[in-house]
Design an enzyme around this catalytic site. Structure first.
Site, PDB file in Angstrom:
ATOM      1  N   ASP A   1       0.822  -1.210   0.000  1.00  0.00           N
ATOM      2  CA  ASP A   1       0.000   0.000   0.000  1.00  0.00           C
ATOM      3  C   ASP A   1       0.852   1.255   0.000  1.00  0.00           C
ATOM      4  O   ASP A   1       1.813   1.360   0.777  1.00  0.00           O
ATOM      5  CB  ASP A   1      -0.879   0.036   1.258  1.00  0.00           C
ATOM      6  CG  ASP A   1      -2.283  -0.469   0.996  1.00  0.00           C
ATOM      7  OD1 ASP A   1      -2.710  -0.493  -0.178  1.00  0.00           O
ATOM      8  OD2 ASP A   1      -2.954  -0.840   1.973  1.00  0.00           O
TER       9      ASP A   1
ATOM     10  N   GLU B   1      -5.668   4.310  -3.041  1.00  0.00           N
ATOM     11  CA  GLU B   1      -7.103   4.455  -2.804  1.00  0.00           C
ATOM     12  C   GLU B   1      -7.667   5.680  -3.510  1.00  0.00           C
ATOM     13  O   GLU B   1      -7.120   6.783  -3.363  1.00  0.00           O
ATOM     14  CB  GLU B   1      -7.366   4.621  -1.293  1.00  0.00           C
ATOM     15  CG  GLU B   1      -6.968   3.424  -0.473  1.00  0.00           C
ATOM     16  CD  GLU B   1      -7.247   3.589   1.017  1.00  0.00           C
ATOM     17  OE1 GLU B   1      -7.859   4.611   1.412  1.00  0.00           O
ATOM     18  OE2 GLU B   1      -6.845   2.697   1.773  1.00  0.00           O
TER      19      GLU B   1
ATOM     20  N   GLU C   1     -14.027  -2.419  -1.727  1.00  0.00           N
ATOM     21  CA  GLU C   1     -14.260  -2.636  -0.293  1.00  0.00           C
ATOM     22  C   GLU C   1     -15.636  -2.117   0.122  1.00  0.00           C
ATOM     23  O   GLU C   1     -15.996  -0.952  -0.142  1.00  0.00           O
ATOM     24  CB  GLU C   1     -13.162  -1.926   0.521  1.00  0.00           C
ATOM     25  CG  GLU C   1     -13.365  -2.080   2.025  1.00  0.00           C
ATOM     26  CD  GLU C   1     -12.147  -1.746   2.871  1.00  0.00           C
ATOM     27  OE1 GLU C   1     -11.073  -1.428   2.317  1.00  0.00           O
ATOM     28  OE2 GLU C   1     -12.291  -1.827   4.109  1.00  0.00           O
TER      29      GLU C   1
HETATM   30  O1  KIV Z   1      -4.829  -2.119   4.122  1.00  0.00           O
HETATM   31  C1  KIV Z   1      -5.513  -3.136   3.866  1.00  0.00           C
HETATM   32  O2  KIV Z   1      -5.436  -4.172   4.532  1.00  0.00           O
HETATM   33  C2  KIV Z   1      -6.429  -3.068   2.745  1.00  0.00           C
HETATM   34  C3  KIV Z   1      -7.439  -4.175   2.633  1.00  0.00           C
HETATM   35  C4  KIV Z   1      -8.556  -3.883   3.552  1.00  0.00           C
HETATM   36  C5  KIV Z   1      -7.891  -4.375   1.246  1.00  0.00           C
HETATM   37  O3  KIV Z   1      -6.391  -2.157   1.988  1.00  0.00           O
END
Ligand code: KIV
Length: 277
Positions: A85, A117, A184
């Site tokens: 991420d 995101e 989500e």
């Molecule tokens: O950070 C995370 O674990 C996520 C998932 C909820 C898809 O983005």
């Protein structure tokens, strides 16, 4: 040796209607276990903030946190494709900073792709990353980095207008070059429509059974955090309880002098012992 999965394999799985599995991991032993279980993708999610670092939201997670944990995960994953991420505000300030953040996750962390995101407002950002050779996963619907803007963790896309916007966002991000899209907490019917409208796979969390794949936070699936059980989570173990029980047994045995036993104890040859004053 097992062949590592690529973004092309995932696109092929969508075409062939083979469900894609994804789980989060934040450290080396967990990545090894997830990989051994044959899970296709590992997400080093910024949920790290909630489930590992003890924050209330993902907002405080930094790029340094993400690089540190991504390094550990990629050392443990042999087959699964590792996605990391991009944390809060590391892909909004400038093109240069976005590329630097994503570059760190790939170069230092060893991730094979990054996730961000947002909707069509990120199309240019996605194009810049893809142009630099960085595979991108999108994330729409409930986007935890915007929790303060959304006024809490709520199901998204419940009105026709909101659903239409999400569908258009998904198409714009696909056009910009994402190779997969996390959906989500949106209604199952909408997730189905989006999945059907795209060539790339969708990976759902709280988005029903019609996505190309599913993702869960591993701490939720394993029942490590016993306080947290949203509707979309299925618990496959109760590790919180099991671990506390094991720790209580240890405490009990130490207090009663039962641990360590002879089988856990080293001893010295008698003739050496005699030489000690
Ligand atoms: O950070 C995370 O674990 C996520 C998932 C909820 C898809 O983005």
């Amino acid at each position: 040796m097992t062949k590592p999965l690529t973004t092309f394999d995932l696109l092929k799985m969508k075409k062939e209607n083979k469900p894609i599995t994804m789980l989060t991991a934040y450290d080396y032993p967990t990545a090894q276990m997830v990989d051994s279980a044959g899970i296709d993708m590992i997400l080093v999610g910024d949920s790290l903030g909630n489930v590992v670092l003890g924050y209330d939201t993902t907002v405080p997670v930094t790029i340094d946190d993400m690089v540190h944990h991504t390094k550990a995960v990629t050392r443990g994953a042999k087959r699964a494709l590792v996605v990391a991420d991009l944390p809060f505000l590391t892909y909004h300030l400038s093109r240069e900073e976005t590329l630097r953040s994503a570059g760190r996750l790939m170069q230092e962390g060893g991730a094979k792709a990054v996730k961000l995101e947002g909707g069509q407002e990120l199309a240019e950002t996605v194009e810049a990353l893809v142009t630099a050779g960085i595979p991108v996963v999108g994330h729409m619907g409930l986007t935890p980095q915007s929790v303060h803007q959304m006024g809490g963790y709520r199901v998204q896309g419940k009105t026709a207008a909101a659903a239409h916007k999400l569908l258009e966002d998904a198409k714009a991000l696909e056009k910009a070059g994402i190779f997969a899209l996390v959906l989500e907490c949106i209604p199952a019917e909408l997730a189905k429509r989006i999945t059907e409208a795209l060539d790339i796979p969708t990976i759902g969390i709280g988005a029903g059974p019609h996505c190309s794949g599913q993702v869960l936070v591993i701490h939720d699936l394993l029942g490590i955090n016993s306080q947290f059980k949203p509707k979309f989570v299925k618990r496959y173990a109760n590790l919180h309880e099991d671990i506390v029980k094991a720790l209580e047994s240890y405490r009990d045995e130490v207090e009663k002098g039962l641990f360590p036993g002879p089988e856990h104890t080293f001893s010295m040859p008698d003739e050496e012992l005699k030489k000690i004053y």
